[in-house]
Design an enzyme around this catalytic site. Sequence first.
Site, mmCIF file in Angstrom:
data_model
loop_
_atom_site.group_PDB
_atom_site.id
_atom_site.type_symbol
_atom_site.label_atom_id
_atom_site.label_comp_id
_atom_site.label_asym_id
_atom_site.label_seq_id
_atom_site.Cartn_x
_atom_site.Cartn_y
_atom_site.Cartn_z
ATOM 1 N N SER A 18 -27.072 -2.976 -48.430
ATOM 2 C CA SER A 18 -26.917 -2.978 -49.734
ATOM 3 C C SER A 18 -28.399 -2.755 -50.570
ATOM 4 O O SER A 18 -28.350 -1.885 -51.615
ATOM 5 C CB SER A 18 -26.384 -4.035 -50.411
ATOM 6 O OG SER A 18 -25.002 -4.269 -49.985
ATOM 7 N N ARG B 41 -10.295 5.563 -49.565
ATOM 8 C CA ARG B 41 -11.005 4.561 -50.402
ATOM 9 C C ARG B 41 -11.119 4.847 -51.897
ATOM 10 O O ARG B 41 -11.474 6.351 -52.038
ATOM 11 C CB ARG B 41 -12.263 4.362 -49.698
ATOM 12 C CG ARG B 41 -12.245 3.613 -48.415
ATOM 13 C CD ARG B 41 -13.599 3.117 -47.670
ATOM 14 N NE ARG B 41 -13.943 1.856 -48.922
ATOM 15 C CZ ARG B 41 -15.252 1.360 -48.448
ATOM 16 N NH1 ARG B 41 -16.117 1.792 -47.582
ATOM 17 N NH2 ARG B 41 -15.469 0.438 -49.128
ATOM 18 N N GLU C 133 -16.796 -9.473 -48.995
ATOM 19 C CA GLU C 133 -17.200 -8.855 -47.853
ATOM 20 C C GLU C 133 -17.323 -10.009 -46.582
ATOM 21 O O GLU C 133 -17.201 -9.814 -45.391
ATOM 22 C CB GLU C 133 -18.539 -8.448 -47.778
ATOM 23 C CG GLU C 133 -19.516 -9.064 -48.182
ATOM 24 C CD GLU C 133 -20.768 -8.401 -48.673
ATOM 25 O OE1 GLU C 133 -21.748 -8.494 -47.841
ATOM 26 O OE2 GLU C 133 -20.855 -7.278 -49.580
ATOM 27 N N ARG D 29 -16.802 -5.505 -40.276
ATOM 28 C CA ARG D 29 -16.377 -6.807 -40.574
ATOM 29 C C ARG D 29 -15.271 -7.037 -39.555
ATOM 30 O O ARG D 29 -15.285 -8.464 -39.435
ATOM 31 C CB ARG D 29 -16.258 -6.940 -41.921
ATOM 32 C CG ARG D 29 -17.345 -6.486 -42.965
ATOM 33 C CD ARG D 29 -18.716 -7.178 -42.791
ATOM 34 N NE ARG D 29 -19.489 -6.874 -43.809
ATOM 35 C CZ ARG D 29 -20.966 -6.980 -43.775
ATOM 36 N NH1 ARG D 29 -21.128 -7.722 -42.599
ATOM 37 N NH2 ARG D 29 -21.702 -6.509 -44.514
ATOM 38 N N LYS E 40 -22.160 0.297 -38.217
ATOM 39 C CA LYS E 40 -22.547 0.600 -39.650
ATOM 40 C C LYS E 40 -23.586 -0.256 -40.299
ATOM 41 O O LYS E 40 -24.258 0.225 -41.366
ATOM 42 C CB LYS E 40 -21.218 0.231 -40.226
ATOM 43 C CG LYS E 40 -21.055 0.504 -41.738
ATOM 44 C CD LYS E 40 -19.679 0.252 -42.181
ATOM 45 C CE LYS E 40 -19.461 0.286 -43.649
ATOM 46 N NZ LYS E 40 -19.443 1.646 -44.253
#
Length: 430
Positions: free
Chosen positions: A29, A124, A317, A389, A414
């Site tokens: 991020s 998405r 997340e 995740r 990722k």
Amino acid sequence: MSAAISDPWPAPRVKEPLDAVVRLPGSKSLTNRALVLAAIAEGPSVVRRALRSRDSLLMARALTALGSTVDTSGDDWTVTPGEFVRDAEIDCGLAGTVMRFVPPLAALSAGTVSFDGDPHMRNRPVGPVLSALGDLGVPVTGTALPFSVVGTGQVRGGTVVLDASGSSQFVSALLLAGARYERGIEIRHNGPSVPSLPHIDMTVSILREHGVEVEAPEPGAPATRWRVVPGPIAAVDHTIEPDLSNAAPFLALAALSGGSVTVPGWPQHTDQPGDRLRDLLTEMGCTVQLHHDGLTLTGPTPGTLRGLDADLHDVGELTPAVAALCALASTPSRLTGVGHIRAHETDRLSALAAELGGLGADVTEHPDGLELRPASLHGGLFHTYADHRMAHAGVIVGAAVDGVEVENVATTSKTFPDFAPFWADLTRTA
């Protein structure tokens, strides 16, 4: 030497308390926000300890395609702003930050910029960002991938109203580019509460580090309005913090085994949502110490990990890793406030209910969360849905349950290159 990685991958079982030091890669991020601002700053800058992963490399390629130059050859990435004057094709892969952060930059281009990505990315949401650009006078073709932004070299800016309840990235995307718009930008949110507010706080903080004037809601006030004043974006070098959300599976090893894991470089103050792990795991019975050179977590006696009643709305997340731990806890758990993660890399709530349930977990799926009750889990195949995740959730369960195999564990690249061999090496002696 790292173990060979097969597909499906037998998740290593941990039967003794683990004592380890885990140095995490940089935050995705923060890396991608720093790259975006560096690409439209007043001069060259350096992003130190940039995360080298698929998402961040896709961002670097996207910014280079627009006209800036991102040199990713070393550990520290040099970014040189350039003129956005050409047509470009952007590959978003599975990176939500590329799909949402780059279109407001493409609006500053004097060319047509086309966006596409992996097949799942077409599901998405990005419509609120594209609609906002349209309201600002930017021609946009399409409402989801694939789409195109037709830039005229400038954006008038002004006020936009959107529903950001689907993703905080809708707000961050417009804030990051807003200082380059003629009238800046004012974003007014109209809808249910915005999820993952720490990510917007992260955006506001990094903008201010670049000298950008930002108005944002005060802590505790309704998160409904943000404003960026037009002006220059200073060139600032950044050193990227460790990715605290990526700490979740490693801290889970200590929590389950009764061992201890230290994460060097854990910041004393941060906007990263992963910092909430300190509180969540303390509630589950772990002992957490934040010291000058990092964080150390020690798990309780194996088999005594407590369940959790938590609203994860701002830290969605973390849900897959936390849910995996809750499936192994000794008391019931209730995780709420995360209906928005149905639109992440996959519908994470349905996926978690299906995969944890498939291994014997007693789990109930709700519109905005999950309930989990103590149960005896067994081995089996854990699907990841190309979601890093979900892979973390799978290896966490595999650490405590014999015979768990994780499909496509490589999707962890990722945000954590070579995660599987690193995990295998770490757990080999435990």
